[in-house]
Design a protein around this motif. Structure first.
Motif, PDB file in Angstrom:
ATOM      1  N   VAL A  79      -1.834   0.118  21.168  1.00  0.00           N
ATOM      2  CA  VAL A  79      -2.710   0.808  20.742  1.00  0.00           C
ATOM      3  C   VAL A  79      -2.417   2.389  21.361  1.00  0.00           C
ATOM      4  O   VAL A  79      -2.201   2.238  22.569  1.00  0.00           O
ATOM      5  CB  VAL A  79      -4.362   0.205  21.457  1.00  0.00           C
ATOM      6  N   ILE A  80      -2.977   3.172  20.764  1.00  0.00           N
ATOM      7  CA  ILE A  80      -2.915   4.726  21.083  1.00  0.00           C
ATOM      8  C   ILE A  80      -4.398   5.141  21.219  1.00  0.00           C
ATOM      9  O   ILE A  80      -5.141   4.949  20.174  1.00  0.00           O
ATOM     10  CB  ILE A  80      -2.244   5.449  20.163  1.00  0.00           C
ATOM     11  N   THR A  81      -4.957   5.237  22.428  1.00  0.00           N
ATOM     12  CA  THR A  81      -6.338   5.525  22.661  1.00  0.00           C
ATOM     13  C   THR A  81      -6.813   6.872  21.893  1.00  0.00           C
ATOM     14  O   THR A  81      -5.815   7.798  21.646  1.00  0.00           O
ATOM     15  CB  THR A  81      -6.709   5.532  24.162  1.00  0.00           C
ATOM     16  N   LYS A  82      -7.902   7.147  22.162  1.00  0.00           N
ATOM     17  CA  LYS A  82      -8.619   8.342  21.667  1.00  0.00           C
ATOM     18  C   LYS A  82      -7.862   9.686  22.163  1.00  0.00           C
ATOM     19  O   LYS A  82      -7.788  10.782  21.693  1.00  0.00           O
ATOM     20  CB  LYS A  82     -10.106   8.259  21.819  1.00  0.00           C
ATOM     21  N   ASP A  83      -7.908   9.470  23.622  1.00  0.00           N
ATOM     22  CA  ASP A  83      -6.835  10.555  24.454  1.00  0.00           C
ATOM     23  C   ASP A  83      -5.454  10.507  24.517  1.00  0.00           C
ATOM     24  O   ASP A  83      -4.842  11.160  25.446  1.00  0.00           O
ATOM     25  CB  ASP A  83      -7.529  10.637  25.836  1.00  0.00           C
ATOM     26  N   ASN A  84      -4.948   9.877  23.339  1.00  0.00           N
ATOM     27  CA  ASN A  84      -3.285   9.916  23.125  1.00  0.00           C
ATOM     28  C   ASN A  84      -2.584   9.099  24.283  1.00  0.00           C
ATOM     29  O   ASN A  84      -1.666   9.822  24.753  1.00  0.00           O
ATOM     30  CB  ASN A  84      -2.961  11.378  22.885  1.00  0.00           C
ATOM     31  N   VAL A  85      -3.134   7.993  24.653  1.00  0.00           N
ATOM     32  CA  VAL A  85      -2.396   7.412  25.785  1.00  0.00           C
ATOM     33  C   VAL A  85      -1.923   6.020  25.170  1.00  0.00           C
ATOM     34  O   VAL A  85      -2.848   5.413  24.482  1.00  0.00           O
ATOM     35  CB  VAL A  85      -3.192   6.979  26.985  1.00  0.00           C
ATOM     36  N   SER A  86      -0.640   5.607  25.145  1.00  0.00           N
ATOM     37  CA  SER A  86      -0.170   4.231  24.682  1.00  0.00           C
ATOM     38  C   SER A  86      -0.166   3.239  25.633  1.00  0.00           C
ATOM     39  O   SER A  86      -0.089   3.347  26.786  1.00  0.00           O
ATOM     40  CB  SER A  86       1.077   4.469  24.324  1.00  0.00           C
ATOM     41  N   VAL A  87      -1.270   2.241  25.343  1.00  0.00           N
ATOM     42  CA  VAL A  87      -1.330   0.871  25.865  1.00  0.00           C
ATOM     43  C   VAL A  87      -1.080  -0.426  25.246  1.00  0.00           C
ATOM     44  O   VAL A  87      -1.284  -0.301  24.011  1.00  0.00           O
ATOM     45  CB  VAL A  87      -2.756   0.793  26.561  1.00  0.00           C
ATOM     46  N   LYS A  88      -0.840  -1.202  25.952  1.00  0.00           N
ATOM     47  CA  LYS A  88      -1.023  -2.675  25.267  1.00  0.00           C
ATOM     48  C   LYS A  88      -2.099  -3.621  25.555  1.00  0.00           C
ATOM     49  O   LYS A  88      -2.126  -3.781  26.771  1.00  0.00           O
ATOM     50  CB  LYS A  88       0.508  -3.308  25.733  1.00  0.00           C
TER      51      LYS A  88
END
Length: 257
Positions: free
Chosen positions: A74-83
């Protein structure tokens, strides 16, 4: 004896009929019966009778099912890639709808959960996912429950299991936490010095108002010095000498003027 041989095939057919016609369902099971392709009402639990060849039965469990949602990038609203990984708890409320409305309700619910998890987490910032996980869980549950209701399925609970952050983000968050702790330490230290200064100012005011308090403090200091170093020699000087010197100094100053 001949009569027994005559009825033996009939007895065998009756036994086979009963064996294929009688079914027993557990308390948590229901049977969706199709007769010549047309669905009947769900039957069970307990003993049910089916017509061989004509009736077809599909068992459906009514127990709560724990469905593990695989990790989603997932790419969050503040452009951070997380799983993000999650687990979903649901149960079948209407067995007939679960069989007729969707081909495989387990697979369909799993796919819907994956897409919903990605969309909800992608619309939120990283801090919201980490600190307001209950709101994320409620939002995912509401969306899933709305979409699975026509299938006769009730989503009872959704829990985000873990959030896997990149190493760079973990180090940045560690530095941020360390800086926050340093800030709090400095604030607490400054607050302590401010309170100590206020107490010293109050103590000075009391000593100025009551000069005898200075003598008591002087004696207390001498006592503390004897505890710290017993090998030292202390020569006490009466404070009255300093009191006598002060008026003389003020008189000399007045003469010069």
């Amino acid at each position: 004896m001949q009569t027994l041989y005559t009825f033996a095939p009939i007895i065998v057919l009756v036994v086979l009929f009963l064996f294929s016609a009688i079914k027993v369902l557990n308390e948590y099971q229901r049977a969706v019966v199709f007769r010549l392709g047309r669905v009947l009402q769900a039957k069970g639990p307990g003993l049910i009778i089916l017509i061989p060849i004509i009736d077809k039965m599909i068992k459906v469990s009514l127990r709560i099912i724990a469905l593990d949602v695989p990790g989603q990038d997932v790419i969050t609203k503040d452009n951070v890639s997380v799983k993000v990984n999650a687990v979903i708890y649901f149960r079948v409320m209407d067995p007939v709808k679960a069989i007729l409305e969707v081909e495989d309700y387990m697979f369909a619910t799993s796919q819907l959960a994956q897409t919903t998890l990605r969309s909800v987490c992608g619309a939120a910032e990283l801090d919201e996912i980490l600190t307001h996980r209950d709101q994320i869980n409620d939002q995912i549950q509401s969306i899933l429950d709305e979409h699975t209701d026509p299938w006769g399925i009730k989503v009872t609970n959704v829990e985000v299991k873990y959030i896997d952050l990149p190493q760079e983000m973990q180090r940045a968050m560690a530095r941020q936490a360390e800086a926050e702790r340093d800030r709090r330490s400095k604030v607490i230290n400054a607050e302590g010095e401010y309170q100590a200064a206020n107490r010293l100012a109050e103590a000075a005011g009391i000593i100025q108002k009551y000069p005898q308090a200075l003598q008591l403090r002087y004696l207390q200091t001498m006592r503390e010095m004897t505890y710290e170093s017993k090998a030292s020699t202390i020569l006490p000087i009466p404070l009255d000498l300093f009191a006598l010197l002060k008026p003389q100094g003020s008189e000399k100053t007045g003469d010069k003027e």
